[in-house]
Design a protein around this motif. Sequence first.
Motif, mmCIF file in Angstrom:
data_model
loop_
_atom_site.group_PDB
_atom_site.id
_atom_site.type_symbol
_atom_site.label_atom_id
_atom_site.label_comp_id
_atom_site.label_asym_id
_atom_site.label_seq_id
_atom_site.Cartn_x
_atom_site.Cartn_y
_atom_site.Cartn_z
ATOM 1 N N ASP A 18 0.853 -1.181 0.000
ATOM 2 C CA ASP A 18 0.000 0.000 0.000
ATOM 3 C C ASP A 18 0.894 1.237 0.000
ATOM 4 O O ASP A 18 1.982 1.230 0.585
ATOM 5 N N VAL A 19 0.411 2.296 -0.647
ATOM 6 C CA VAL A 19 1.212 3.524 -0.698
ATOM 7 C C VAL A 19 0.288 4.731 -0.605
ATOM 8 O O VAL A 19 -0.806 4.732 -1.182
ATOM 9 N N THR A 20 0.726 5.739 0.142
ATOM 10 C CA THR A 20 -0.052 6.967 0.289
ATOM 11 C C THR A 20 0.726 8.141 -0.247
ATOM 12 O O THR A 20 1.894 8.353 0.115
ATOM 13 N N LEU A 21 0.069 8.907 -1.095
ATOM 14 C CA LEU A 21 0.645 10.122 -1.654
ATOM 15 C C LEU A 21 0.034 11.320 -0.932
ATOM 16 O O LEU A 21 -1.197 11.429 -0.851
ATOM 17 N N ASP A 22 0.892 12.186 -0.446
ATOM 18 C CA ASP A 22 0.422 13.301 0.369
ATOM 19 C C ASP A 22 0.172 14.545 -0.473
ATOM 20 O O ASP A 22 0.899 14.827 -1.440
ATOM 21 N N CYS A 23 -0.844 15.306 -0.078
ATOM 22 C CA CYS A 23 -1.150 16.583 -0.715
ATOM 23 C C CYS A 23 -1.626 17.541 0.372
ATOM 24 O O CYS A 23 -2.603 17.258 1.069
ATOM 25 N N VAL A 24 -0.934 18.645 0.519
ATOM 26 C CA VAL A 24 -1.311 19.671 1.488
ATOM 27 C C VAL A 24 -1.565 20.957 0.715
ATOM 28 O O VAL A 24 -0.806 21.307 -0.187
ATOM 29 N N TYR A 25 -2.633 21.645 1.056
ATOM 30 C CA TYR A 25 -2.988 22.835 0.297
ATOM 31 C C TYR A 25 -3.183 24.035 1.204
ATOM 32 O O TYR A 25 -3.388 23.899 2.405
ATOM 33 N N GLU A 26 -3.123 25.208 0.606
ATOM 34 C CA GLU A 26 -3.372 26.471 1.296
ATOM 35 C C GLU A 26 -4.327 27.289 0.440
ATOM 36 O O GLU A 26 -4.118 27.431 -0.768
ATOM 37 N N THR A 27 -5.348 27.844 1.079
ATOM 38 C CA THR A 27 -6.275 28.706 0.357
ATOM 39 C C THR A 27 -7.027 29.584 1.334
ATOM 40 O O THR A 27 -7.238 29.202 2.484
ATOM 41 N N ARG A 28 -7.438 30.754 0.874
ATOM 42 C CA ARG A 28 -8.290 31.629 1.673
ATOM 43 C C ARG A 28 -9.757 31.427 1.320
ATOM 44 O O ARG A 28 -10.633 31.929 2.013
ATOM 45 N N ASP A 29 -10.009 30.707 0.243
ATOM 46 C CA ASP A 29 -11.380 30.480 -0.177
ATOM 47 C C ASP A 29 -12.085 29.538 0.787
ATOM 48 O O ASP A 29 -11.466 28.616 1.340
ATOM 49 N N THR A 30 -13.385 29.741 0.969
ATOM 50 C CA THR A 30 -14.169 28.791 1.764
ATOM 51 C C THR A 30 -14.799 27.740 0.866
ATOM 52 O O THR A 30 -15.119 26.644 1.305
ATOM 53 N N THR A 31 -14.972 28.099 -0.405
ATOM 54 C CA THR A 31 -15.444 27.138 -1.403
ATOM 55 C C THR A 31 -14.302 26.878 -2.371
ATOM 56 O O THR A 31 -13.792 27.815 -2.979
ATOM 57 N N TYR A 32 -13.901 25.656 -2.470
ATOM 58 C CA TYR A 32 -12.801 25.315 -3.373
ATOM 59 C C TYR A 32 -12.928 23.853 -3.784
ATOM 60 O O TYR A 32 -13.761 23.113 -3.256
ATOM 61 N N TYR A 33 -12.110 23.475 -4.747
ATOM 62 C CA TYR A 33 -12.140 22.121 -5.282
ATOM 63 C C TYR A 33 -10.739 21.544 -5.268
ATOM 64 O O TYR A 33 -9.763 22.245 -5.502
ATOM 65 N N LEU A 34 -10.680 20.268 -5.013
ATOM 66 C CA LEU A 34 -9.418 19.548 -5.011
ATOM 67 C C LEU A 34 -9.475 18.428 -6.034
ATOM 68 O O LEU A 34 -10.521 17.797 -6.220
ATOM 69 N N PHE A 35 -8.346 18.184 -6.674
ATOM 70 C CA PHE A 35 -8.281 17.205 -7.753
ATOM 71 C C PHE A 35 -7.044 16.325 -7.591
ATOM 72 O O PHE A 35 -6.035 16.744 -7.034
ATOM 73 N N TRP A 36 -7.149 15.122 -8.139
ATOM 74 C CA TRP A 36 -5.987 14.271 -8.361
ATOM 75 C C TRP A 36 -5.997 13.820 -9.811
ATOM 76 O O TRP A 36 -7.051 13.451 -10.349
ATOM 77 N N TYR A 37 -4.789 13.877 -10.410
ATOM 78 C CA TYR A 37 -4.594 13.406 -11.778
ATOM 79 C C TYR A 37 -3.419 12.434 -11.799
ATOM 80 O O TYR A 37 -2.478 12.549 -11.010
ATOM 81 N N LYS A 38 -3.481 11.520 -12.758
ATOM 82 C CA LYS A 38 -2.398 10.565 -12.971
ATOM 83 C C LYS A 38 -1.770 10.833 -14.326
ATOM 84 O O LYS A 38 -2.473 11.042 -15.320
ATOM 85 N N VAL A 46 -4.583 11.968 -16.729
ATOM 86 C CA VAL A 46 -5.850 11.278 -16.555
ATOM 87 C C VAL A 46 -6.497 11.750 -15.265
ATOM 88 O O VAL A 46 -5.891 11.669 -14.189
ATOM 89 N N PHE A 47 -7.709 12.229 -15.366
ATOM 90 C CA PHE A 47 -8.446 12.710 -14.201
ATOM 91 C C PHE A 47 -8.818 11.520 -13.308
ATOM 92 O O PHE A 47 -9.305 10.497 -13.783
ATOM 93 N N LEU A 48 -8.601 11.664 -12.001
ATOM 94 C CA LEU A 48 -8.959 10.619 -11.055
ATOM 95 C C LEU A 48 -10.141 11.007 -10.185
ATOM 96 O O LEU A 48 -11.084 10.231 -10.020
ATOM 97 N N ILE A 49 -10.090 12.202 -9.586
ATOM 98 C CA ILE A 49 -11.143 12.577 -8.659
ATOM 99 C C ILE A 49 -11.208 14.097 -8.510
ATOM 100 O O ILE A 49 -10.202 14.783 -8.647
ATOM 101 N N ARG A 50 -12.403 14.580 -8.242
ATOM 102 C CA ARG A 50 -12.636 15.966 -7.875
ATOM 103 C C ARG A 50 -13.456 15.963 -6.594
ATOM 104 O O ARG A 50 -14.418 15.209 -6.476
ATOM 105 N N ARG A 51 -13.058 16.808 -5.656
ATOM 106 C CA ARG A 51 -13.756 16.877 -4.383
ATOM 107 C C ARG A 51 -14.004 18.346 -4.063
ATOM 108 O O ARG A 51 -13.097 19.156 -4.163
ATOM 109 N N ASN A 52 -15.240 18.699 -3.633
ATOM 110 C CA ASN A 52 -15.447 20.086 -3.235
ATOM 111 C C ASN A 52 -15.258 20.234 -1.738
ATOM 112 O O ASN A 52 -15.314 19.254 -0.982
#
Lengths: 116, 112
Positions: A18-38, A46-52
């Motif tokens: 098993d392997v975990t890839l880390d992603c840490v973000y910074e934003t001032r927005d209260t509404t934003y979207y996060l994505f992962w691509y391969k 290749v688009f993997l996921i979008r999360r609001n």
Amino acid sequence: AQKVTQAQTEISVVEKEDVTLDCVYETRDTTYYLFWYKQPPSGELVFLIRRNSFDEQNEISGRYSWNFQKSTSSFNFTITASQVVDSAVYFCALSGPMDSNYQLIWGAGTKLIIKP
Amino acid sequence: SQTIHQWPATLVQPVGSPLSLECTVEGTSNPNLYWYRQAAGRGLQLLFYSVGIGQISSEVPQNLSASRPQDRQFILSSKKLLLSDSGFYLCAWSVRAGDTQYFGPGTRLTVL
């Protein structure tokens, strides 16, 4: 300003681990979207996921799972029972109305090597 | 379903020569269109984006320009290529800003 940090430049594991890839973000927005691509060796992203930002439920899709934690500003990606075909560069990205006018802010990517 | 095409797939050009890369999208209307560049082993850099015909926003001042002559056509150009223009060029589309971007297969450009 918005920022996405993928601190792991390269990860190498043996197949079936098993392997975990880390992603840490910074934003001032209260509404934003996060994505992962391969990006496999062929180069196409290749688009993997979008999360609001209002949906903190973890997502599972087959061997892939994503853990979104607003408290730590993280959106980590786990591959269970890795396979050689998972070898690729993985990018995390962020978009929001204020800081980026909805343009995607990209992390530097994590190169994942799965050894047979 | 929607598909996005880019051509050529690979290109080797001498310094000082012109450039034209084309991207077309099928199966959708009035998409947002994007040009990215990726240097070898590096991340993605947004070069241009377009929300409609003739509407181009430039993110990074450089030796390149973009045009959108038709709704689903996006062209990346240069009058005189520099060595630093080498890289992997990716076109993408989305329904609207902030939506998921879907990428084409890319063009690998080498300037010698």
